[in-house]
Design a protein around this motif. Structure first.
Motif, PDB file in Angstrom:
ATOM      1  N   ALA A 101       0.808  -1.208   0.000  1.00  0.00           N
ATOM      2  CA  ALA A 101       0.000   0.000   0.000  1.00  0.00           C
ATOM      3  C   ALA A 101       0.848   1.268   0.000  1.00  0.00           C
ATOM      4  N   GLN A 102       2.030   1.223   0.577  1.00  0.00           N
ATOM      5  CA  GLN A 102       2.843   2.426   0.699  1.00  0.00           C
ATOM      6  C   GLN A 102       4.319   2.054   0.659  1.00  0.00           C
ATOM      7  N   ALA A 103       5.141   2.940   0.136  1.00  0.00           N
ATOM      8  CA  ALA A 103       6.581   2.679   0.093  1.00  0.00           C
ATOM      9  C   ALA A 103       7.314   4.008   0.157  1.00  0.00           C
ATOM     10  N   GLU A 104       8.511   3.993   0.735  1.00  0.00           N
ATOM     11  CA  GLU A 104       9.315   5.205   0.788  1.00  0.00           C
ATOM     12  C   GLU A 104       9.980   5.439  -0.564  1.00  0.00           C
ATOM     13  N   LYS A 105      10.266   6.698  -0.848  1.00  0.00           N
ATOM     14  CA  LYS A 105      10.933   7.044  -2.106  1.00  0.00           C
ATOM     15  C   LYS A 105      12.330   6.445  -2.129  1.00  0.00           C
ATOM     16  N   ILE A 106      12.648   5.743  -3.204  1.00  0.00           N
ATOM     17  CA  ILE A 106      13.965   5.113  -3.346  1.00  0.00           C
ATOM     18  C   ILE A 106      14.950   6.169  -3.824  1.00  0.00           C
ATOM     19  N   SER A 107      16.140   6.185  -3.241  1.00  0.00           N
ATOM     20  CA  SER A 107      17.129   7.217  -3.576  1.00  0.00           C
ATOM     21  C   SER A 107      17.665   7.027  -4.996  1.00  0.00           C
ATOM     22  N   LEU A 108      18.158   8.107  -5.579  1.00  0.00           N
ATOM     23  CA  LEU A 108      18.732   8.036  -6.923  1.00  0.00           C
ATOM     24  C   LEU A 108      19.966   7.165  -6.959  1.00  0.00           C
ATOM     25  N   SER A 109      20.744   7.172  -5.888  1.00  0.00           N
ATOM     26  CA  SER A 109      21.950   6.327  -5.847  1.00  0.00           C
ATOM     27  C   SER A 109      21.563   4.852  -5.840  1.00  0.00           C
ATOM     28  N   ALA A 110      20.501   4.505  -5.102  1.00  0.00           N
ATOM     29  CA  ALA A 110      20.053   3.112  -5.065  1.00  0.00           C
ATOM     30  C   ALA A 110      19.499   2.685  -6.417  1.00  0.00           C
ATOM     31  N   LEU A 111      18.799   3.573  -7.086  1.00  0.00           N
ATOM     32  CA  LEU A 111      18.248   3.251  -8.400  1.00  0.00           C
ATOM     33  C   LEU A 111      19.352   3.127  -9.443  1.00  0.00           C
ATOM     34  N   SER A 112      20.364   3.982  -9.363  1.00  0.00           N
ATOM     35  CA  SER A 112      21.511   3.878 -10.274  1.00  0.00           C
ATOM     36  C   SER A 112      22.232   2.550 -10.071  1.00  0.00           C
ATOM     37  N   LYS A 113      22.416   2.178  -8.807  1.00  0.00           N
ATOM     38  CA  LYS A 113      23.081   0.907  -8.488  1.00  0.00           C
ATOM     39  C   LYS A 113      22.283  -0.271  -9.049  1.00  0.00           C
ATOM     40  N   TYR A 114      20.973  -0.206  -8.912  1.00  0.00           N
ATOM     41  CA  TYR A 114      20.117  -1.273  -9.440  1.00  0.00           C
ATOM     42  C   TYR A 114      20.250  -1.389 -10.959  1.00  0.00           C
ATOM     43  N   LEU A 115      20.148  -0.252 -11.664  1.00  0.00           N
ATOM     44  CA  LEU A 115      20.228  -0.284 -13.128  1.00  0.00           C
ATOM     45  C   LEU A 115      21.592  -0.769 -13.598  1.00  0.00           C
ATOM     46  N   ASN A 116      22.647  -0.339 -12.909  1.00  0.00           N
ATOM     47  CA  ASN A 116      23.989  -0.786 -13.292  1.00  0.00           C
ATOM     48  C   ASN A 116      24.197  -2.268 -13.003  1.00  0.00           C
ATOM     49  N   GLY A 117      23.404  -2.814 -12.090  1.00  0.00           N
ATOM     50  CA  GLY A 117      23.509  -4.237 -11.761  1.00  0.00           C
ATOM     51  C   GLY A 117      22.780  -5.137 -12.731  1.00  0.00           C
ATOM     52  N   LEU A 118      21.934  -4.548 -13.574  1.00  0.00           N
ATOM     53  CA  LEU A 118      21.236  -5.343 -14.581  1.00  0.00           C
ATOM     54  C   LEU A 118      22.195  -5.656 -15.725  1.00  0.00           C
ATOM     55  N   THR A 119      22.360  -6.905 -16.018  1.00  0.00           N
ATOM     56  CA  THR A 119      23.196  -7.295 -17.159  1.00  0.00           C
ATOM     57  C   THR A 119      22.309  -7.805 -18.287  1.00  0.00           C
ATOM     58  N   THR A 120      21.719  -8.983 -18.110  1.00  0.00           N
ATOM     59  CA  THR A 120      20.793  -9.499 -19.119  1.00  0.00           C
ATOM     60  C   THR A 120      19.425  -9.709 -18.497  1.00  0.00           C
ATOM     61  N   VAL A 121      18.405  -9.381 -19.279  1.00  0.00           N
ATOM     62  CA  VAL A 121      17.019  -9.473 -18.812  1.00  0.00           C
ATOM     63  C   VAL A 121      16.152  -9.999 -19.944  1.00  0.00           C
ATOM     64  N   GLU A 122      15.190 -10.858 -19.587  1.00  0.00           N
ATOM     65  CA  GLU A 122      14.142 -11.282 -20.517  1.00  0.00           C
ATOM     66  C   GLU A 122      12.809 -11.096 -19.812  1.00  0.00           C
ATOM     67  N   SER A 123      11.844 -10.514 -20.497  1.00  0.00           N
ATOM     68  CA  SER A 123      10.548 -10.265 -19.878  1.00  0.00           C
ATOM     69  C   SER A 123       9.474 -10.124 -20.942  1.00  0.00           C
ATOM     70  N   GLN A 124       8.266 -10.534 -20.600  1.00  0.00           N
ATOM     71  CA  GLN A 124       7.113 -10.186 -21.420  1.00  0.00           C
ATOM     72  C   GLN A 124       6.831  -8.698 -21.209  1.00  0.00           C
ATOM     73  N   PHE A 125       6.242  -8.052 -22.211  1.00  0.00           N
ATOM     74  CA  PHE A 125       5.902  -6.639 -22.045  1.00  0.00           C
ATOM     75  C   PHE A 125       4.579  -6.329 -22.730  1.00  0.00           C
ATOM     76  N   THR A 126       3.951  -5.273 -22.238  1.00  0.00           N
ATOM     77  CA  THR A 126       2.777  -4.691 -22.880  1.00  0.00           C
ATOM     78  C   THR A 126       3.115  -3.254 -23.212  1.00  0.00           C
ATOM     79  N   GLN A 127       2.864  -2.849 -24.433  1.00  0.00           N
ATOM     80  CA  GLN A 127       3.170  -1.487 -24.876  1.00  0.00           C
ATOM     81  C   GLN A 127       1.879  -0.748 -25.184  1.00  0.00           C
ATOM     82  N   VAL A 128       1.742   0.436 -24.595  1.00  0.00           N
ATOM     83  CA  VAL A 128       0.582   1.291 -24.844  1.00  0.00           C
ATOM     84  C   VAL A 128       1.081   2.531 -25.582  1.00  0.00           C
ATOM     85  N   ASN A 129       0.609   2.728 -26.796  1.00  0.00           N
ATOM     86  CA  ASN A 129       1.060   3.839 -27.623  1.00  0.00           C
ATOM     87  C   ASN A 129       0.203   5.082 -27.397  1.00  0.00           C
TER      88      ASN A 129
END
Length: 199
Positions: A20-48
């Motif tokens: 229901a609620q979450a604290e704002k994630i810091s930019l440093s934590a989000l940068s660390k997360y994105l840099n930690g992603l190497t390979t990803v596979e996922s289904q997606f839905t695109q809304v134009n």
């Protein structure tokens, strides 16, 4: 209309299933997360921006490579690698439309080193109920458009992004469950090889 409702119903269920609620994630934590992603596979839905909806599978190999395989009846393919983006239209016999990856906001996710804290990159950072939303742009070329990334916490996960292009049109990509650490066959993201294969 019924198809659109059927596609969006699981997404609504996902939203309501989140905390229901979450604290704002810091930019440093989000940068660390994105840099930690190497390979990803996922289904997606695109809304134009015109309301049309597509689905498919996305494959990411950071840095700099992504493959969008669209499901029938579309069956289009979008590839990014070696600094370029190519759009393959199954209905056309013409070569793919190509443009530099650096001119698209998606480049901010695919960059080798993501640093959301660098000056003038992030133009919005807020908590929105159970998510953290970050709006980013190329600080040297804001005219290229922006990308709004939506994250959940515990653990941090990228759930969707909304790209606003230089004309103001928006494209939303909603991700399914991510499979990380996959290996992809040689040439999977290779634009010239895909062109050769299709010819």
């Amino acid at each position: 209309m019924m198809l659109r409702s059927a596609l969006l119903a699981p997404l609504a269920a996902l939203v309501f299933a989140l905390p229901a609620q979450a604290e704002k994630i810091s930019l440093s934590a989000l940068s660390k997360y994105l840099n930690g992603l190497t390979t990803v596979e996922s289904q997606f839905t695109q809304v134009n921006s015109d309301g049309s909806i597509g689905t498919g599978t996305i494959y990411i190999s950071r840095p700099g490579r992504v493959r969008f395989e669209y499901a029938p009846p579309d069956k289009s393919l979008v590839l990014a690698s070696s600094g370029n983006v190519a759009i393959f239209d199954r209905k056309s016999n013409q070569p793919p439309e190509q443009y530099p990856l650096a001119k698209t906001p998606l480049n901010l996710i695919l960059a080798k080193n993501v640093d959301l804290a660098q000056a003038k990159m992030v133009i919005g950072h807020r908590e929105d109920g159970n998510t953290t939303r970050v709006v980013a742009q190329d600080p040297k070329h804001p005219e290229y458009g922006s990308i709004e990334m939506v994250f959940t916490a515990n653990p941090v996960e990228l759930r969707q992004w909304i790209i606003t292009d230089d004309a103001g049109s928006t494209t939303t990509v909603i991700l399914g469950e991510m499979a990380k650490g996959r290996s992809f066959r040689p040439g999977f993201f290779d634009i010239p090889l895909e062109m050769e294969r299709r010819n």
